[in-house]
Design a protein around this motif. Structure first.
Motif, PDB file in Angstrom:
ATOM      1  N   TYR A   1       7.915   6.592  -0.361  1.00 24.21           N
ATOM      2  CA  TYR A   1       8.925   7.541   0.118  1.00 24.21           C
ATOM      3  C   TYR A   1       8.955   7.486   1.654  1.00 24.21           C
ATOM      4  N   SER A   2      10.089   7.088   2.202  1.00 23.40           N
ATOM      5  CA  SER A   2      10.102   6.771   3.638  1.00 23.40           C
ATOM      6  C   SER A   2      10.047   8.020   4.518  1.00 23.40           C
ATOM      7  N   PHE A   3      10.130   9.190   3.920  1.00 26.63           N
ATOM      8  CA  PHE A   3      10.019  10.409   4.730  1.00 26.63           C
ATOM      9  C   PHE A   3       8.599  10.606   5.273  1.00 26.63           C
ATOM     10  N   TYR A   4       7.567  10.055   4.590  1.00 27.39           N
ATOM     11  CA  TYR A   4       6.189  10.261   5.079  1.00 27.39           C
ATOM     12  C   TYR A   4       6.049   9.769   6.517  1.00 27.39           C
ATOM     13  N   GLU A   5       6.669   8.618   6.767  1.00 27.68           N
ATOM     14  CA  GLU A   5       6.551   8.025   8.096  1.00 27.68           C
ATOM     15  C   GLU A   5       7.256   8.904   9.147  1.00 27.68           C
ATOM     16  N   VAL A   6       8.387   9.479   8.753  1.00 34.49           N
ATOM     17  CA  VAL A   6       9.136  10.345   9.681  1.00 34.49           C
ATOM     18  C   VAL A   6       8.339  11.627   9.958  1.00 34.49           C
ATOM     19  N   PHE A   7       7.779  12.218   8.906  1.00 33.36           N
ATOM     20  CA  PHE A   7       6.966  13.427   9.097  1.00 33.36           C
ATOM     21  C   PHE A   7       5.785  13.125  10.022  1.00 33.36           C
ATOM     22  N   ALA A   8       5.132  11.996   9.774  1.00 35.27           N
ATOM     23  CA  ALA A   8       3.963  11.640  10.588  1.00 35.27           C
ATOM     24  C   ALA A   8       4.369  11.532  12.059  1.00 35.27           C
ATOM     25  N   ALA A   9       5.488  10.874  12.325  1.00 34.69           N
ATOM     26  CA  ALA A   9       5.950  10.734  13.712  1.00 34.69           C
ATOM     27  C   ALA A   9       6.290  12.107  14.296  1.00 34.69           C
ATOM     28  N   PHE A  10       6.924  12.932  13.491  1.00 39.52           N
ATOM     29  CA  PHE A  10       7.356  14.256  13.960  1.00 39.52           C
ATOM     30  C   PHE A  10       6.158  15.133  14.328  1.00 39.52           C
ATOM     31  N   PHE A  11       5.088  15.047  13.513  1.00 42.38           N
ATOM     32  CA  PHE A  11       3.917  15.885  13.760  1.00 42.38           C
ATOM     33  C   PHE A  11       2.838  15.166  14.563  1.00 42.38           C
ATOM     34  N   GLY A  12       3.143  13.969  15.042  1.00 44.60           N
ATOM     35  CA  GLY A  12       2.197  13.244  15.890  1.00 44.60           C
ATOM     36  C   GLY A  12       0.960  12.776  15.147  1.00 44.60           C
ATOM     37  N   VAL A  13       1.091  12.523  13.843  1.00 45.41           N
ATOM     38  CA  VAL A  13      -0.056  12.054  13.052  1.00 45.41           C
ATOM     39  C   VAL A  13       0.003  10.523  12.977  1.00 45.41           C
ATOM     40  N   LYS A  14      -1.122   9.879  13.213  1.00 44.53           N
ATOM     41  CA  LYS A  14      -1.154   8.410  13.147  1.00 44.53           C
ATOM     42  C   LYS A  14      -1.068   7.968  11.682  1.00 44.53           C
ATOM     43  N   THR A  15      -0.609   6.728  11.485  1.00 46.53           N
ATOM     44  CA  THR A  15      -0.489   6.231  10.114  1.00 46.53           C
ATOM     45  C   THR A  15      -1.261   4.924   9.941  1.00 46.53           C
ATOM     46  N   HIS A  16      -1.731   4.715   8.743  1.00 44.99           N
ATOM     47  CA  HIS A  16      -2.359   3.453   8.352  1.00 44.99           C
ATOM     48  C   HIS A  16      -1.562   2.968   7.136  1.00 44.99           C
ATOM     49  N   ILE A  17      -0.769   1.923   7.358  1.00 41.03           N
ATOM     50  CA  ILE A  17       0.155   1.474   6.317  1.00 41.03           C
ATOM     51  C   ILE A  17      -0.449   0.300   5.550  1.00 41.03           C
ATOM     52  N   VAL A  18      -0.495   0.429   4.234  1.00 39.22           N
ATOM     53  CA  VAL A  18      -1.054  -0.636   3.382  1.00 39.22           C
ATOM     54  C   VAL A  18       0.085  -1.267   2.563  1.00 39.22           C
ATOM     55  N   PRO A  19       0.331  -2.563   2.752  1.00 38.06           N
ATOM     56  CA  PRO A  19       1.422  -3.201   1.997  1.00 38.06           C
ATOM     57  C   PRO A  19       1.191  -3.140   0.482  1.00 38.06           C
ATOM     58  N   LEU A  20       2.280  -3.012  -0.249  1.00 39.52           N
ATOM     59  CA  LEU A  20       2.202  -3.120  -1.707  1.00 39.52           C
ATOM     60  C   LEU A  20       1.811  -4.550  -2.065  1.00 39.52           C
ATOM     61  N   LYS A  21       1.295  -4.750  -3.260  1.00 36.06           N
ATOM     62  CA  LYS A  21       0.999  -6.099  -3.735  1.00 36.06           C
ATOM     63  C   LYS A  21       2.320  -6.787  -4.112  1.00 36.06           C
TER      64      LYS A  21
ATOM     65  N   ASP B   1       3.546  -7.700  -6.802  1.00 35.05           N
ATOM     66  CA  ASP B   1       4.253  -7.146  -7.966  1.00 35.05           C
ATOM     67  C   ASP B   1       4.722  -5.710  -7.721  1.00 35.05           C
ATOM     68  N   PHE B   2       4.685  -5.272  -6.462  1.00 32.37           N
ATOM     69  CA  PHE B   2       5.139  -3.945  -6.021  1.00 32.37           C
ATOM     70  C   PHE B   2       4.191  -2.816  -6.406  1.00 32.37           C
ATOM     71  N   SER B   3       2.989  -3.149  -6.892  1.00 31.95           N
ATOM     72  CA  SER B   3       2.049  -2.072  -7.217  1.00 31.95           C
ATOM     73  C   SER B   3       1.237  -1.707  -5.966  1.00 31.95           C
ATOM     74  N   PHE B   4       0.634  -0.494  -5.991  1.00 35.63           N
ATOM     75  CA  PHE B   4      -0.205  -0.066  -4.868  1.00 35.63           C
ATOM     76  C   PHE B   4      -1.442  -0.945  -4.767  1.00 35.63           C
ATOM     77  N   ASP B   5      -1.857  -1.262  -3.539  1.00 35.09           N
ATOM     78  CA  ASP B   5      -3.121  -1.971  -3.319  1.00 35.09           C
ATOM     79  C   ASP B   5      -4.200  -0.898  -3.131  1.00 35.09           C
ATOM     80  N   LEU B   6      -4.645  -0.325  -4.253  1.00 34.72           N
ATOM     81  CA  LEU B   6      -5.557   0.821  -4.175  1.00 34.72           C
ATOM     82  C   LEU B   6      -6.903   0.440  -3.569  1.00 34.72           C
ATOM     83  N   ALA B   7      -7.333  -0.810  -3.800  1.00 36.56           N
ATOM     84  CA  ALA B   7      -8.611  -1.242  -3.221  1.00 36.56           C
ATOM     85  C   ALA B   7      -8.528  -1.232  -1.698  1.00 36.56           C
ATOM     86  N   ALA B   8      -7.420  -1.720  -1.158  1.00 36.83           N
ATOM     87  CA  ALA B   8      -7.251  -1.727   0.308  1.00 36.83           C
ATOM     88  C   ALA B   8      -7.092  -0.301   0.837  1.00 36.83           C
TER      89      ALA B   8
END
Ligand code: PMP
Length: 353
Positions: free
Chosen positions: A111-131, A133-140
């Motif tokens: 959901y692309s709003f997370y990134e906007v909220f983070a920027a708005f509230f000055g919270v840093k982000t750590h972005i992990v690419p999907l695998k 097959d579009f699934s979450f890379d939960l190990a990473a």
């Protein structure tokens, strides 16, 4: 003279799906429910005493929170309500993350709003690419040096859902960090992590009335979690807006959440159409991951997502498309009524001929 703050000048706001008024579209672009809200909710709206609007609503939406608590099998103290789940998610950033602290971790395609909220509230982000097959890379994600996670389940815009056991293992494995599970679409999958909030103090589940309850126009969402987490959200709400959920919304959503049977009935209709539409798209040559949501992520055909989006719009069918790497070749298609889906399929066949 520019009166805007540096933040207002620099930030890239979230762009919501278009709501054009130029003509009647078959509107499959913002994941709204094609069926009307519960008749019980509709009746409460019809009977609502406008005179009561003279007064402010209950600031903490107590009656509604009690009804949600009953429906979710938790206590009222475990529930927080906001003006759409977007507002609940927004408040979660200052409630659980420090500007000078460790980042919030989430996927690159979510959901692309997370990134906007983070920027708005000055919270840093750590972005992990999907695998691939579009699934979450939960190990990473597990090994990320972060303060907590946003886990959209089922994920948007892919629709891919994580089974409850996977969510539990993840939440347990990152016990010192908060996991915010965004379950906006969970009722179309049916493996909510809400029961786990009793066992895991680091889990907050966020839900909405916009999708399975067919009440996107009323703007109400909620969070379920340990009282300490809920208390954090209340602290932030009371620094921002004392009355985020208006009196009409409180009354209508109370009736809606007490009519789970109706919600499940319409969700079942959506799920049935989801399976039919997916099969039809696969046979047209689309790549379509299995979806647990009320939309499908479909693409990789001989025309680009942008071409398909424009041709469909021309034909009166609105779907969602993003001109971004990976997403470029895909469309996100909301499940409509059988009739709406038939129109979509007919137009797609014509366009791809
Ligand atoms: N989470 C996700 C994943 C969504 O797609 C949406 C809808 N755009 C929301 C939260 C917010 O929904 P609402 O504010 O209507 O509750």
């Amino acid at each position: 003279m520019n009166f805007l703050s540096k933040r207002a000048q620099a930030i890239a706001p979230y762009t919501a799906g278009e709501q054009p008024a130029d003509k009647q579209y078959v509107k499959l672009n913002t994941n709204e429910n094609p069926y009307p809200p519960s008749p019980r909710a509709t009746e409460v709206l019809r009977a609502f005493d406008a005179g009561a609007l003279r007064l402010y609503p209950r600031p903490d939406a107590d009656g509604l929170r009690a009804a949600i608590a009953r429906a979710e099998g938790v206590e009222e103290g475990n529930v927080f309500c906001g003006n759409g789940s977007d507002e609940v998610l927004a408040l979660s950033f200052p409630a659980f993350f420090d500007e000078e602290g460790k980042p919030a971790c989430f996927a690159d395609l979510t959901y692309s709003f997370y990134e906007v909220f983070a920027a708005f509230f000055g919270v840093k982000t750590h972005i992990v690419p999907l695998k691939a097959d579009f699934s979450f890379d939960l190990a990473a994600m597990q090994t990320a040096d972060c303060a907590g996670y946003y886990l959209c389940n089922p994920n948007a815009p892919t629709g891919i859902a994580l089974p409850i056991e996977t969510v539990e293992n993840f939440v347990a494995s990152v016990g010192e960090r908060i996991v915010i599970a965004d379950e906006a679409y969970m009722d179309f999958y049916g493996q909510s992590a809400v029961p786990l909030t009793k066992k895991y103090k680091n889990l907050l589940v966020v839900k909405t009335f916009s999708k399975s309850y067919s009440l996107a126009g009323i703007r109400c969402g909620y969070a379920v979690g340990d009282e300490a987490l809920i208390g954090g959200l209340f602290r932030m709400k009371d620094c921002f807006n004392s009355y985020p959920v208006d009196a009409v919304a409180q009354a209508v959503c109370t009736a809606a959440v007490e009519d789970k049977d109706y919600r499940d009935k319409t969700a079942a209709l959506v799920k049935r159409e989801r399976a039919r539409l997916r099969e039809a798209l696969l046979s047209l040559g689309f790549t379509v991951p299995e979806s647990g949501a009320n939309f499908l992520f479909a693409g990789r055909v001989k025309k680009s997502g942008g071409e398909l989006y424009r041709a469909l719009k021309e034909e009166g069918v609105l779907v969602r498309h993003w001109e971004k790497p990976i997403l470029r070749d895909f469309l996100r298609i909301t499940i409509g009524t059988p009739e709406q889906n038939d129109v979509l399929l007919a137009k797609l066949k014509q366009i791809l001929k």
